[in-house]
Design an enzyme around this catalytic site. Sequence first.
Site, PDB file in Angstrom:
ATOM      1  N   PHE A   1     -17.401  -4.327   2.927  1.00 49.37           N
ATOM      2  CA  PHE A   1     -16.948  -4.179   1.428  1.00 49.37           C
ATOM      3  C   PHE A   1     -16.167  -4.950   1.176  1.00 49.37           C
ATOM      4  O   PHE A   1     -14.999  -5.027   1.465  1.00 49.37           O
ATOM      5  CB  PHE A   1     -16.565  -2.657   1.161  1.00 49.37           C
ATOM      6  CG  PHE A   1     -16.198  -2.451  -0.286  1.00 49.37           C
ATOM      7  CD1 PHE A   1     -17.158  -2.058  -1.260  1.00 49.37           C
ATOM      8  CD2 PHE A   1     -14.975  -2.676  -0.889  1.00 49.37           C
ATOM      9  CE1 PHE A   1     -17.142  -2.070  -2.608  1.00 49.37           C
ATOM     10  CE2 PHE A   1     -14.932  -2.384  -2.217  1.00 49.37           C
ATOM     11  CZ  PHE A   1     -15.790  -1.992  -3.096  1.00 49.37           C
TER      12      PHE A   1
ATOM     13  N   ASP B   1     -10.357 -10.444   5.142  1.00 51.84           N
ATOM     14  CA  ASP B   1     -10.266  -9.640   4.221  1.00 51.84           C
ATOM     15  C   ASP B   1      -9.092  -8.548   4.452  1.00 51.84           C
ATOM     16  O   ASP B   1      -9.552  -7.435   5.111  1.00 51.84           O
ATOM     17  CB  ASP B   1     -11.641  -9.017   3.623  1.00 51.84           C
ATOM     18  CG  ASP B   1     -11.397  -8.466   2.237  1.00 51.84           C
ATOM     19  OD1 ASP B   1     -10.205  -7.976   1.908  1.00 51.84           O
ATOM     20  OD2 ASP B   1     -12.535  -8.095   1.635  1.00 51.84           O
TER      21      ASP B   1
ATOM     22  N   LYS C   1      -4.370  -5.269  -3.863  1.00 50.16           N
ATOM     23  CA  LYS C   1      -4.397  -3.925  -4.034  1.00 50.16           C
ATOM     24  C   LYS C   1      -2.589  -3.692  -3.992  1.00 50.16           C
ATOM     25  O   LYS C   1      -2.049  -3.767  -4.786  1.00 50.16           O
ATOM     26  CB  LYS C   1      -4.972  -3.106  -2.812  1.00 50.16           C
ATOM     27  CG  LYS C   1      -6.542  -3.050  -3.110  1.00 50.16           C
ATOM     28  CD  LYS C   1      -7.274  -1.986  -2.287  1.00 50.16           C
ATOM     29  CE  LYS C   1      -8.769  -2.011  -2.596  1.00 50.16           C
ATOM     30  NZ  LYS C   1      -8.835  -1.803  -3.955  1.00 50.16           N
TER      31      LYS C   1
END
Length: 404
Positions: free
Chosen positions: A145, A230, A259
């Site tokens: 993801f 990531d 984030k």
Amino acid sequence: MIEDMLRTPAAVQDAERHTAHNYHPLPVVISSAEGAWVTDVDGRRYLDCLAGYSALNFGHRHPTLIAAAHAQLDKLTLTSRAFIHDQFADFCRELAALCGKDLVLPMNTGAEAVETGVKVARKWGYQVKGVPAGQANIVVAEGNFHGRTTTIVSFSTDADARADFGPYTPGFRIVPYGDLAALAEAIDEHTVAVLLEPIQGEQGVVVPPEGYLPGVRRLCTERRVLFIADEIQSGLGRTGATFACEQDGVVPDMYLLGKALGGGIVPVSAVAADADVLGVLRPGQHGSTFGGNPLACAVATEVVRLLATGEFQRRSAELGERLHAGLRALVGKGLVAVRGRGLWAGLDIDPALMSGREACERLMERGVLVKDTHGSTIRLAPPLVITAEDIDHAVAQLAAVLAG
């Protein structure tokens, strides 16, 4: 059932009346928050064990971060990158130092960081590695993801994220996560990068087998391929270290961050790499109006400084042991498996008992907020400011739900 017990049905209905249904939120309407706790419009408190998918690693309204935002709001919020502002240099310098890299490229969202990484890797491949024009490929993992842009969903294996959004962007090869032999076979002379999550978050907090990440690093070095990590969800303290890669003794060529970098206040993302990689970009080739804006930099610089103390990484490691010990005690008592690292856990519930969604709804009734993914799996990712007592409370509520 859940709906009948809901105290704020009108507020829930109003929230969804004019909203595209791209999310299926739990029926709770939050109006305020502090630390690891949130309060709904009726005054009921809930322990937040999702933390905005790790965007709230430092909890809701961390005083240092809120103060930085307030101070910057009174001075300057946006210039665009057409000019230099007085918060920019500090942010880029301090984040680069935290990452151990030469350069930083600030963006806004995690997906933008991934798109930036893809573009930079391709340009590096053509200009530095010498890949023929239009032939670059990037190897990714099943169950990944990395976001939901059209390019990113082109290499997703999640049918919900991918279906009906084609035609898809070419240039990606998908291999099983954790399979070094498959990865080695997929890399050829036109491969410019391997893009991986050190721990797969959306898939259910899947930790790779021992030796996998070092093996990826070795393959990338041998084949002259960029290793792109990531760390948008796994990084910035979540797993008990600044970066999840650290715990496997691995340094990637490029970090993708987001984030938690925005402190739960503003969207901030960044790509960090050395000059021989990020230095391939020239003015006009990539950019963002809001990327690296003064408000974002002021907040994110304080995030970097909080991480530089090591306090939050230690909290995640120590409290993570307590969390995982409590969760492992529930295996065989409604849980099938527990995975994760630090204050991050994926729990597989016995599907004969309930779905992940049902578990989340029942936990919500008990004042604990979590999120389901892929059937009977739920994820826990509480803020790193959570207390030991709060962790015990969350585990006790889960035990009660599993016991029926």
